[in-house]
Scaffold this active site. Structure first.
Site, PDB file in Angstrom:
ATOM      1  N   HIS A  16       0.866  -1.114   0.012  1.00 45.15           N
ATOM      2  CA  HIS A  16      -0.030   0.053   0.054  1.00 45.15           C
ATOM      3  C   HIS A  16       0.883   1.246   0.025  1.00 45.15           C
ATOM      4  O   HIS A  16       1.893   1.172   0.651  1.00 45.15           O
ATOM      5  CB  HIS A  16      -0.924   0.038   1.340  1.00 45.15           C
ATOM      6  CG  HIS A  16      -1.793   0.913   1.272  1.00 45.15           C
ATOM      7  ND1 HIS A  16      -1.441   2.431   1.854  1.00 45.15           N
ATOM      8  CD2 HIS A  16      -3.411   1.061   0.844  1.00 45.15           C
ATOM      9  CE1 HIS A  16      -2.784   3.133   1.606  1.00 45.15           C
ATOM     10  NE2 HIS A  16      -3.572   2.472   1.063  1.00 45.15           N
ATOM     11  N   ASP A  18       0.975   4.623   1.410  1.00 40.56           N
ATOM     12  CA  ASP A  18       1.361   4.618   2.796  1.00 40.56           C
ATOM     13  C   ASP A  18       2.203   3.677   3.334  1.00 40.56           C
ATOM     14  O   ASP A  18       3.234   4.163   4.152  1.00 40.56           O
ATOM     15  CB  ASP A  18       0.264   4.932   3.523  1.00 40.56           C
ATOM     16  CG  ASP A  18      -0.876   6.035   2.943  1.00 40.56           C
ATOM     17  OD1 ASP A  18      -0.233   6.868   2.193  1.00 40.56           O
ATOM     18  OD2 ASP A  18      -2.177   5.784   3.198  1.00 40.56           O
ATOM     19  N   LYS A  19       1.980   2.468   3.190  1.00 38.22           N
ATOM     20  CA  LYS A  19       2.986   1.471   4.075  1.00 38.22           C
ATOM     21  C   LYS A  19       4.358   1.503   3.391  1.00 38.22           C
ATOM     22  O   LYS A  19       5.533   1.415   3.944  1.00 38.22           O
ATOM     23  CB  LYS A  19       2.400   0.128   3.875  1.00 38.22           C
ATOM     24  CG  LYS A  19       1.437  -0.078   5.148  1.00 38.22           C
ATOM     25  CD  LYS A  19       1.949   0.128   6.450  1.00 38.22           C
ATOM     26  CE  LYS A  19       1.288   0.864   7.470  1.00 38.22           C
ATOM     27  NZ  LYS A  19       2.099   1.244   8.474  1.00 38.22           N
ATOM     28  N   GLU A  44      10.159  11.971   6.996  1.00 37.47           N
ATOM     29  CA  GLU A  44       8.803  11.831   6.124  1.00 37.47           C
ATOM     30  C   GLU A  44       9.245  11.426   4.842  1.00 37.47           C
ATOM     31  O   GLU A  44      10.142  11.761   4.069  1.00 37.47           O
ATOM     32  CB  GLU A  44       7.922  13.190   5.990  1.00 37.47           C
ATOM     33  CG  GLU A  44       7.974  13.825   7.489  1.00 37.47           C
ATOM     34  CD  GLU A  44       7.021  12.930   8.574  1.00 37.47           C
ATOM     35  OE1 GLU A  44       6.275  12.060   7.836  1.00 37.47           O
ATOM     36  OE2 GLU A  44       6.907  13.260   9.551  1.00 37.47           O
ATOM     37  N   GLU A  57      14.133  16.023   9.577  1.00 32.80           N
ATOM     38  CA  GLU A  57      15.321  16.570  10.329  1.00 32.80           C
ATOM     39  C   GLU A  57      16.131  15.258  10.947  1.00 32.80           C
ATOM     40  O   GLU A  57      15.307  14.403  11.626  1.00 32.80           O
ATOM     41  CB  GLU A  57      14.726  17.341  11.397  1.00 32.80           C
ATOM     42  CG  GLU A  57      14.034  18.692  11.107  1.00 32.80           C
ATOM     43  CD  GLU A  57      12.796  18.128  10.494  1.00 32.80           C
ATOM     44  OE1 GLU A  57      12.339  18.979   9.615  1.00 32.80           O
ATOM     45  OE2 GLU A  57      11.965  17.661  11.099  1.00 32.80           O
ATOM     46  N   LYS A 177      -5.737  -4.331   0.533  1.00 35.06           N
ATOM     47  CA  LYS A 177      -6.416  -3.892   1.897  1.00 35.06           C
ATOM     48  C   LYS A 177      -7.301  -4.998   2.091  1.00 35.06           C
ATOM     49  O   LYS A 177      -7.848  -5.727   1.331  1.00 35.06           O
ATOM     50  CB  LYS A 177      -7.259  -2.636   1.590  1.00 35.06           C
ATOM     51  CG  LYS A 177      -6.451  -1.262   1.225  1.00 35.06           C
ATOM     52  CD  LYS A 177      -7.199  -0.235   1.105  1.00 35.06           C
ATOM     53  CE  LYS A 177      -7.521   0.448   2.284  1.00 35.06           C
ATOM     54  NZ  LYS A 177      -8.231   1.745   2.018  1.00 35.06           N
ATOM     55  N   PHE A 245      -8.212  -4.079 -10.718  1.00 34.02           N
ATOM     56  CA  PHE A 245      -7.417  -3.359  -9.884  1.00 34.02           C
ATOM     57  C   PHE A 245      -5.856  -3.694 -10.217  1.00 34.02           C
ATOM     58  O   PHE A 245      -5.258  -4.688  -9.722  1.00 34.02           O
ATOM     59  CB  PHE A 245      -7.486  -3.801  -8.597  1.00 34.02           C
ATOM     60  CG  PHE A 245      -6.728  -3.072  -7.335  1.00 34.02           C
ATOM     61  CD1 PHE A 245      -5.923  -2.083  -7.590  1.00 34.02           C
ATOM     62  CD2 PHE A 245      -6.772  -3.444  -6.085  1.00 34.02           C
ATOM     63  CE1 PHE A 245      -5.061  -1.590  -6.670  1.00 34.02           C
ATOM     64  CE2 PHE A 245      -6.216  -2.974  -5.270  1.00 34.02           C
ATOM     65  CZ  PHE A 245      -5.246  -1.720  -5.336  1.00 34.02           C
ATOM     66  N   ASP A 253      -1.999   5.829  -6.309  1.00 39.25           N
ATOM     67  CA  ASP A 253      -2.299   6.637  -5.173  1.00 39.25           C
ATOM     68  C   ASP A 253      -1.020   7.197  -4.360  1.00 39.25           C
ATOM     69  O   ASP A 253      -0.197   6.158  -4.081  1.00 39.25           O
ATOM     70  CB  ASP A 253      -3.353   5.962  -4.150  1.00 39.25           C
ATOM     71  CG  ASP A 253      -4.146   7.037  -3.146  1.00 39.25           C
ATOM     72  OD1 ASP A 253      -3.664   8.180  -3.420  1.00 39.25           O
ATOM     73  OD2 ASP A 253      -4.580   6.532  -2.198  1.00 39.25           O
ATOM     74  N   ALA A 254      -1.151   8.295  -4.248  1.00 41.98           N
ATOM     75  CA  ALA A 254       0.514   8.888  -3.523  1.00 41.98           C
ATOM     76  C   ALA A 254       0.259   8.318  -1.936  1.00 41.98           C
ATOM     77  O   ALA A 254      -0.671   8.258  -1.319  1.00 41.98           O
ATOM     78  CB  ALA A 254       0.307  10.362  -3.487  1.00 41.98           C
ATOM     79  N   ARG A 259       0.143   7.805   7.620  1.00 40.55           N
ATOM     80  CA  ARG A 259      -1.631   8.055   7.368  1.00 40.55           C
ATOM     81  C   ARG A 259      -2.174   6.607   7.895  1.00 40.55           C
ATOM     82  O   ARG A 259      -3.440   6.581   7.512  1.00 40.55           O
ATOM     83  CB  ARG A 259      -1.520   8.239   5.938  1.00 40.55           C
ATOM     84  CG  ARG A 259      -1.191   9.734   5.523  1.00 40.55           C
ATOM     85  CD  ARG A 259      -1.986  10.233   4.423  1.00 40.55           C
ATOM     86  NE  ARG A 259      -1.847   9.518   3.168  1.00 40.55           N
ATOM     87  CZ  ARG A 259      -1.881  10.043   2.014  1.00 40.55           C
ATOM     88  NH1 ARG A 259      -2.657  11.013   1.804  1.00 40.55           N
ATOM     89  NH2 ARG A 259      -1.547   9.309   0.943  1.00 40.55           N
ATOM     90  N   LYS A 260      -1.519   5.729   8.512  1.00 38.10           N
ATOM     91  CA  LYS A 260      -2.190   4.360   8.703  1.00 38.10           C
ATOM     92  C   LYS A 260      -2.056   4.310  10.299  1.00 38.10           C
ATOM     93  O   LYS A 260      -1.726   3.047  10.625  1.00 38.10           O
ATOM     94  CB  LYS A 260      -1.638   3.274   7.812  1.00 38.10           C
ATOM     95  CG  LYS A 260      -2.126   3.371   6.211  1.00 38.10           C
ATOM     96  CD  LYS A 260      -3.497   3.301   6.376  1.00 38.10           C
ATOM     97  CE  LYS A 260      -4.097   3.525   4.950  1.00 38.10           C
ATOM     98  NZ  LYS A 260      -4.192   5.008   4.512  1.00 38.10           N
ATOM     99  N   LYS A 280      10.642   8.007  13.167  1.00 41.65           N
ATOM    100  CA  LYS A 280      10.972   8.581  14.524  1.00 41.65           C
ATOM    101  C   LYS A 280      11.867   7.823  15.109  1.00 41.65           C
ATOM    102  O   LYS A 280      11.590   6.566  15.481  1.00 41.65           O
ATOM    103  CB  LYS A 280       9.562   8.853  15.007  1.00 41.65           C
ATOM    104  CG  LYS A 280       8.622   9.731  14.395  1.00 41.65           C
ATOM    105  CD  LYS A 280       7.565  10.247  15.061  1.00 41.65           C
ATOM    106  CE  LYS A 280       6.488  11.207  14.473  1.00 41.65           C
ATOM    107  NZ  LYS A 280       5.368  11.255  15.080  1.00 41.65           N
ATOM    108  N   LYS A 284      11.495  10.194  20.468  1.00 39.27           N
ATOM    109  CA  LYS A 284      10.032  10.721  20.253  1.00 39.27           C
ATOM    110  C   LYS A 284       9.141   9.770  20.783  1.00 39.27           C
ATOM    111  O   LYS A 284       8.908   8.672  20.612  1.00 39.27           O
ATOM    112  CB  LYS A 284       9.836  10.657  18.594  1.00 39.27           C
ATOM    113  CG  LYS A 284      10.407  11.961  17.906  1.00 39.27           C
ATOM    114  CD  LYS A 284      11.866  11.689  17.647  1.00 39.27           C
ATOM    115  CE  LYS A 284      12.507  12.977  16.708  1.00 39.27           C
ATOM    116  NZ  LYS A 284      13.872  12.980  16.491  1.00 39.27           N
ATOM    117  N   ASP A 286       6.062   9.975  20.832  1.00 41.64           N
ATOM    118  CA  ASP A 286       5.096   9.365  20.028  1.00 41.64           C
ATOM    119  C   ASP A 286       5.241   7.927  19.715  1.00 41.64           C
ATOM    120  O   ASP A 286       4.407   7.203  19.672  1.00 41.64           O
ATOM    121  CB  ASP A 286       4.891  10.094  18.571  1.00 41.64           C
ATOM    122  CG  ASP A 286       4.212  11.305  18.558  1.00 41.64           C
ATOM    123  OD1 ASP A 286       3.463  11.530  19.439  1.00 41.64           O
ATOM    124  OD2 ASP A 286       4.431  12.250  17.738  1.00 41.64           O
TER     125      ASP A 286
END
Length: 403
Positions: A16, A18-19, A44, A57, A177, A245, A253-254, A259-260, A280, A284, A286
């Site tokens: 995917h 995003d992955k 990123e 960074e 998916k 598909f 798709d970018a 995003r997941k 990260k 961090k 997060d």
């Protein structure tokens, strides 16, 4: 809590878009940590048709200094790491090919304003890399103490990816998916009411005998993954419901890092603090605090102290100790939630749950992150240095602290 309901979670494959971005970002984290365990990375990744762009960074011995000077060969190593991720996922398509894609690196040194709050100096302990809230969760719905809907969604795609890589399902392409809906009675999953799987495929597998073969294959995977007692003739399947598909991944798709976050965590069964993990380094919170809260929640459930447990931590940038600890066992606990909070605070091995204390206890300053960037960060099997937050080695300490 309601005891009878339908609940749904989704997962996405390693291919995917995003992955793809998450895995590239974590490959960069691993590269920096392999050179310097104290490296700082906030990477990123953008992926789209024949393009990968890095921004963020960074700081790390052997890679880039605080003035922005790259070590000899460091940028080439970064590009190689990026292309290797894309190649290992399996992208050799006209619209996205590991060898032919255009690559841009816009990483630059970490802000000195941020660094001064995080770095340990004199009598000041290392501070959190940002403010924020982080949640951990565990429940007794599966052997890995994860929500069943997400657990089975991941397992479907993991099996399909394994078959694609081995050649057992050569008609599959990397992007996919899944989604699983379960009916719960008395809080326990009793039936799969709907299964959704959309998978990129080789040309022609959207019609005729080839389409029938693909759909039969997906149903066979579901039957291998989901317990037979949850499946029945009443289970509804939606397999490639839009039809064709063939164009998928970053060409279709970018993709962007982070995003997941619900796929990465608990499939919607738990609150989420909003911070993504991939790209990260473990200063961090997060990332590191989300790992320690999962670790604590899992150990509480594994110890038989609750059937369901949510934990929250909160931090301020530049401040070492958490601002708050919250435990909620949703009425399933064998002891009071406040007693669990007090017990956690007594366990010295946790190092007060400061950023450094978390990293030390779990051993997070290692290149262990790319493996976590697909099929969920939680519910995985601890393996050597990998997935230490999934260990259940705190059970005895929790019980002793409650005694």
């Amino acid at each position: 809590m309601r005891s009878n309901y339908l609940f749904t979670s989704e997962s996405v494959s390693e291919g995917h878009p995003d992955k793809v971005s998450d895995q590239i970002s974590d490959a960069i984290v691993d590269l920096f940590l392999s050179k310097d365990p104290e490296a700082r990375v906030a990477c990123e990744t953008l992926t789209t048709t024949q393009l990968v762009v890095l921004a963020g960074e960074v700081r790390g011995n052997g890679m880039i200094d605080r003035e922005g000077n790259w070590a000899p060969g460091a940028q080439e190593e970064i590009q190689t790491a990026v292309r290797n991720v894309v190649r290992e996922i399996g992208y050799e398509q006209d619209g996205f090919h590991w060898q032919n894609l255009h690559f841009e690196n816009h990483l630059h040194p970490q802000s000195s304003d941020i660094a001064q709050g995080v770095d340990a100096t004199g009598n000041k302990d290392e501070g959190a890399g940002d403010q924020g809230i982080m949640f951990g969760f565990a429940c007794d719905e599966t052997p890995d103490l994860m929500p069943a809907t997400l657990y089975y969604s991941h397992k479907i795609l993991e099996k399909m990816a394994a078959d694609r890589h081995s050649g057992a399902a050569s008609f599959l392409e990397p992007d996919a998916k899944s989604q699983v809906t379960l009916r719960f009675e008395n809080g326990k999953p009793v039936a799969a009411t709907a299964i959704v799987v959309s998978t990129q495929h080789a040309p022609g597998y959207h019609e005729g005998d080839k389409e029938a073969r693909l759909k039969a294959y997906v149903k066979s995977v579901v039957a291998q993954v989901i317990p037979a007692e949850l499946l029945s003739d009443a289970t509804v399947y939606h397999i490639n419901p839009t039809g064709k598909f063939e164009i998928g991944g970053p060409d279709g798709d970018a993709g962007l890092t982070g995003r997941k976050i619900i796929v990465d965590t608990y499939g919607g069964a738990s609150p989420h603090g909003g911070g993504a993990f991939s790209g990260k380094d473990p200063t961090k919170v997060d990332r590191s605090a989300a790992y320690i809260t999962r670790y604590l929640a899992k150990n509480i459930v594994a110890a038989g102290l609750a059937k369901r447990c949510t934990i929250q931590l909160a931090y301020a940038i530049g401040v070492a100790k958490p601002l708050s600890l919250y435990v909620d066992t949703h009425g399933t606990g064998t002891v009071d939630d406040a007693a669990l909070e007090a017990a956690i605070g007594k366990i010295e091995a946790l190092g007060g749950m400061t950023p450094r204390g978390i990293r030390t206890h779990l051993g997070l300053n290692k290149p262990i992150y790319r493996k976590s960037a697909a099929y969920g960060h939680f519910g995985r099997t601890p393996d050597g240095d990998y997935f230490p937050w999934e260990r259940t080695d705190l059970v005895d300490a929790l019980k002793a602290a409650l005694a």
